[in-house]
Design an enzyme around this catalytic site. Structure first.
Site, PDB file in Angstrom:
ATOM      1  N   GLU A   9     -13.322   1.437  16.150  1.00 20.17           N
ATOM      2  CA  GLU A   9     -14.355   1.459  15.103  1.00 20.17           C
ATOM      3  C   GLU A   9     -15.550   0.609  15.517  1.00 20.17           C
ATOM      4  O   GLU A   9     -15.372  -0.423  16.161  1.00 20.17           O
ATOM      5  CB  GLU A   9     -13.755   0.920  13.797  1.00 20.17           C
ATOM      6  CG  GLU A   9     -12.674   1.833  13.261  1.00 20.17           C
ATOM      7  CD  GLU A   9     -11.974   1.273  12.009  1.00 20.17           C
ATOM      8  OE1 GLU A   9     -12.457   0.292  11.432  1.00 20.17           O
ATOM      9  OE2 GLU A   9     -10.938   1.821  11.638  1.00 20.17           O
ATOM     10  N   ARG A  46      10.960  -0.160   8.370  1.00 20.40           N
ATOM     11  CA  ARG A  46      12.002  -0.948   9.048  1.00 20.40           C
ATOM     12  C   ARG A  46      13.118  -1.311   8.072  1.00 20.40           C
ATOM     13  O   ARG A  46      14.291  -1.210   8.359  1.00 20.40           O
ATOM     14  CB  ARG A  46      11.399  -2.228   9.629  1.00 20.40           C
ATOM     15  CG  ARG A  46      10.773  -2.033  10.998  1.00 20.40           C
ATOM     16  CD  ARG A  46      10.138  -3.322  11.459  1.00 20.40           C
ATOM     17  NE  ARG A  46       9.245  -3.867  10.425  1.00 20.40           N
ATOM     18  CZ  ARG A  46       8.532  -4.982  10.569  1.00 20.40           C
ATOM     19  NH1 ARG A  46       8.609  -5.675  11.687  1.00 20.40           N
ATOM     20  NH2 ARG A  46       7.729  -5.403   9.603  1.00 20.40           N
ATOM     21  N   THR A  47      12.690  -1.725   6.865  1.00 18.95           N
ATOM     22  CA  THR A  47      13.657  -2.094   5.831  1.00 18.95           C
ATOM     23  C   THR A  47      13.842  -0.924   4.869  1.00 18.95           C
ATOM     24  O   THR A  47      12.875  -0.284   4.475  1.00 18.95           O
ATOM     25  CB  THR A  47      13.146  -3.305   5.038  1.00 18.95           C
ATOM     26  OG1 THR A  47      12.744  -4.320   5.962  1.00 18.95           O
ATOM     27  CG2 THR A  47      14.213  -3.846   4.098  1.00 18.95           C
ATOM     28  N   ASP A  57      -9.377   7.219   7.494  1.00 18.46           N
ATOM     29  CA  ASP A  57     -10.293   6.148   7.097  1.00 18.46           C
ATOM     30  C   ASP A  57     -10.431   5.119   8.220  1.00 18.46           C
ATOM     31  O   ASP A  57     -11.284   4.252   8.156  1.00 18.46           O
ATOM     32  CB  ASP A  57      -9.770   5.463   5.825  1.00 18.46           C
ATOM     33  CG  ASP A  57     -10.738   4.439   5.250  1.00 18.46           C
ATOM     34  OD1 ASP A  57     -11.955   4.739   5.206  1.00 18.46           O
ATOM     35  OD2 ASP A  57     -10.299   3.339   4.852  1.00 18.46           O
ATOM     36  N   GLY A  62     -11.364   1.926   2.650  1.00 16.48           N
ATOM     37  CA  GLY A  62     -10.175   1.835   1.793  1.00 16.48           C
ATOM     38  C   GLY A  62     -10.271   0.745   0.740  1.00 16.48           C
ATOM     39  O   GLY A  62     -10.107   0.987  -0.452  1.00 16.48           O
ATOM     40  N   HIS A  88     -13.830   3.456   7.073  1.00 19.08           N
ATOM     41  CA  HIS A  88     -12.969   2.314   6.753  1.00 19.08           C
ATOM     42  C   HIS A  88     -13.365   1.690   5.405  1.00 19.08           C
ATOM     43  O   HIS A  88     -13.664   0.486   5.318  1.00 19.08           O
ATOM     44  CB  HIS A  88     -13.022   1.257   7.870  1.00 19.08           C
ATOM     45  CG  HIS A  88     -11.794   0.374   7.893  1.00 19.08           C
ATOM     46  ND1 HIS A  88     -11.219  -0.099   9.045  1.00 19.08           N
ATOM     47  CD2 HIS A  88     -11.036  -0.116   6.884  1.00 19.08           C
ATOM     48  CE1 HIS A  88     -10.173  -0.852   8.750  1.00 19.08           C
ATOM     49  NE2 HIS A  88     -10.041  -0.873   7.448  1.00 19.08           N
ATOM     50  N   ILE A 114      -4.746   5.457   6.588  1.00 17.87           N
ATOM     51  CA  ILE A 114      -5.575   4.407   5.997  1.00 17.87           C
ATOM     52  C   ILE A 114      -5.142   3.037   6.518  1.00 17.87           C
ATOM     53  O   ILE A 114      -5.589   2.012   6.002  1.00 17.87           O
ATOM     54  CB  ILE A 114      -5.486   4.418   4.457  1.00 17.87           C
ATOM     55  CG1 ILE A 114      -4.023   4.483   3.986  1.00 17.87           C
ATOM     56  CG2 ILE A 114      -6.247   5.584   3.847  1.00 17.87           C
ATOM     57  CD1 ILE A 114      -3.162   3.306   4.144  1.00 17.87           C
ATOM     58  N   ARG A 117      -4.365   1.594  10.427  1.00 11.54           N
ATOM     59  CA  ARG A 117      -5.227   1.239  11.551  1.00 11.54           C
ATOM     60  C   ARG A 117      -5.291   2.427  12.487  1.00 11.54           C
ATOM     61  O   ARG A 117      -4.289   3.144  12.657  1.00 11.54           O
ATOM     62  CB  ARG A 117      -4.677   0.040  12.323  1.00 11.54           C
ATOM     63  CG  ARG A 117      -4.692  -1.266  11.586  1.00 11.54           C
ATOM     64  CD  ARG A 117      -6.091  -1.796  11.302  1.00 11.54           C
ATOM     65  NE  ARG A 117      -6.029  -3.117  10.704  1.00 11.54           N
ATOM     66  CZ  ARG A 117      -6.982  -3.656   9.947  1.00 11.54           C
ATOM     67  NH1 ARG A 117      -8.088  -2.973   9.686  1.00 11.54           N
ATOM     68  NH2 ARG A 117      -6.836  -4.856   9.453  1.00 11.54           N
ATOM     69  N   ILE A 138       0.840  -1.203   0.000  1.00  7.65           N
ATOM     70  CA  ILE A 138       0.000   0.000   0.000  1.00  7.65           C
ATOM     71  C   ILE A 138       0.876   1.255   0.000  1.00  7.65           C
ATOM     72  O   ILE A 138       0.633   2.185  -0.768  1.00  7.65           O
ATOM     73  CB  ILE A 138      -0.973  -0.006   1.196  1.00  7.65           C
ATOM     74  CG1 ILE A 138      -1.998  -1.147   1.031  1.00  7.65           C
ATOM     75  CG2 ILE A 138      -1.688   1.335   1.329  1.00  7.65           C
ATOM     76  CD1 ILE A 138      -2.896  -1.368   2.236  1.00  7.65           C
TER      77      ILE A 138
END
Lengths: 316, 316
Positions: free
Chosen positions: A264, A178-179, A259, A284, A282, A233, A235, A158
């Site tokens: 929720e 992280r990477t 979103d 998306g 939500h 978008i 959590r 995403i």
């Protein structure tokens, strides 16, 4: 044994029809199965379909003694206690990438709507303010997106699709992940702090988990600055909603587009009453093609499981 | 002679400050100059600044006997009678391309908001419908943008920037323009009819004029189909608003996004009452950087004119 599949989260019938064609569904309407279904049926449940964000812990698993597969509808699986599942030899599957384009589209929509203040612009026309020459809520022009520094937090499927779209708006793109990926033409930042310090618009596309809870806090929002926007978008847990309300109210940042939310479908009134906010329920991944792709992953995961095979879309 | 400049359209003071620093401004507040200014001042007006869409015909020009330059704030000049100006030896200037990126951004915002139904999604969250599990207005998922056929009508600077942005959404792009450009990687259509027959989303970026009035009519809208959307950031005159209302009401198309209207700032109530519409009050070019760039064109045009030189940004 039967191919009984529990619908664990509350999911509209229109989304589960394709599963009903293939498996015997037990739908508890989002309530705990043992509260609404006969005990002998509950004992036979070998697989379940859940929205990845719905809490599903060790106790919930223990109430389904025959459970062998947890299949998430969508890419997320943050509600599932992966360790508890592993201990119980329960496979966990999801739908990786199936909704990435649709989610990225909503991220861009929220970014544009937040930066260009759509949620005050539309009512100004619709309610006659423009026609009656009332003072415009849009008198102070916002900065242009072109040349703007956009930070992408999380560079999974995403995040990559968000970055590809944002780049077309003549922006500068940086990311923290992280990477670090050497194949990406974007500036890498070694921390969320460094990214927030650099960027004006922060796009949250990180995979949620215990390590990302409330990482977008008052301090990060302050770093975005008075022209700053935060778009989420991923959590709701990633943002400290209380800190966001304060930042939007106090002008610490200019706006936000969400979103997803901490609890929720409940969204605090002090958030929804703000004018410099744009919200969606939500949605998306809510497109025809995304649902077809996500459902295909669910069917493939369940079919493999009942055939005694490894899930093709297993959570790593 | 003095460097007296008439502010011909109603323009906020915040946008004319840079001109006031350089020239002596006469502001008639959008009213005809001869009605609100002394006759001797009107007789001295050699240049005016106008919003390009404001009607400015032969009669208006004749009431300003010393007029030598009409300088449009923005890229449009459709309100100006170019023939009447030429006959009177009045130069006409504008701000080409200065706001193209900002306008294209709004086009994309309106497209995404229309396709993903933002104007029903946001109130559903904000007014508690989602929290109270009321029937969602978003139950029927829209088609994904990826793979969608987008038609761009008009391939000037704004059309090109719209196409470049839309391409990042994994769409197919076609265009109709008087001139076919071999350097563009998009499918060319020889007519608006052919483009509308092919595409699902129609982005209007054509330069407005007598030849484009109401060209987007009931027939063109029907060709877009039930999943169709029409987005207009050009001029309101290009769309037959009555036909659009009927198409949106009857489900001939799915939605529309409009930044411009036939008779601004007046927008028909039967249009603004529709749920499958998103509207903005002609804010396409309304960003800080766009205004700076447009104002730079205006200042350059006026400076050249008063120095007896050709306008650097003269309408061709």
């Amino acid at each position: 044994m039967s191919d009984k599949v529990l619908i664990y989260s509350r999911l509209p019938k229109s989304l589960t029809q394709r599963f009903a064609d293939r498996f015997e569904l037990l739908d508890s309407g989002g309530k705990p199965a043992h509260e609404v279904l006969p005990a002998d049926e509950v004992a036979q449940i070998r697989a379940l379909i859940t929205a990845g964000g719905t809490p599903l812990g060790a106790d919930d698993m223990d109430r389904l003694p025959a459970l062998g597969a947890i299949v998430c509808y969508g890419t997320g699986y943050d509600g599932v206690d992966l360790k508890a599942a592993a201990v119980r030899n329960i496979a966990v599957g999801h739908s990786p990438g199936a909704n990435a384009a649709a989610v990225a589209d909503v991220a861009l929509m929220l970014m544009l709507a937040s930066v260009r203040r759509l949620m005050v612009a539309d009512p100004y026309v619709r309610n006659g303010g423009w026609a009656e020459a009332k003072p415009s809520p849009l008198m102070k022009p916002p900065p242009s997106l072109s040349g703007c520094k956009i930070g992408v937090y999380g560079m999974g499927e995403i995040g990559r699709k968000i970055a590809a779209r944002v780049a077309a708006f003549e922006t500068e793109i940086g990311y923290f992940n992280r990477t670090r990926y050497d194949d990406l033409p974007y500036q890498y930042f070694p921390s969320l702090d460094a990214l927030a310090e650099w960027c004006t618009v922060l796009m949250i596309a990180v995979r949620a988990g215990a390590d990302t809870t409330h990482v977008v806090n008052a301090d990060i929002l302050k770093k975005l600055g008075a022209d700053g926007h935060v778009i989420n978008i991923s959590r709701g847990s990633v943002i400290d909603e209380g800190a966001l309300v304060a930042a939007l109210k106090g002008g610490t940042i200019a706006g936000a587009g969400l979103d997803v939310f901490e609890t929720e479908p409940h969204v605090p009134g002090e958030l929804t009453s703000l004018p410099n906010l744009v919200v969606t329920p939500h949605i998306g991944g809510n497109t025809r093609e995304s649902h077809v792709a996500m459902q295909a992953c669910v069917v493939a995961n369940l079919t493999a499981f009942f055939a005694g095979q490894r899930l093709p879309y297993q959570v790593k």
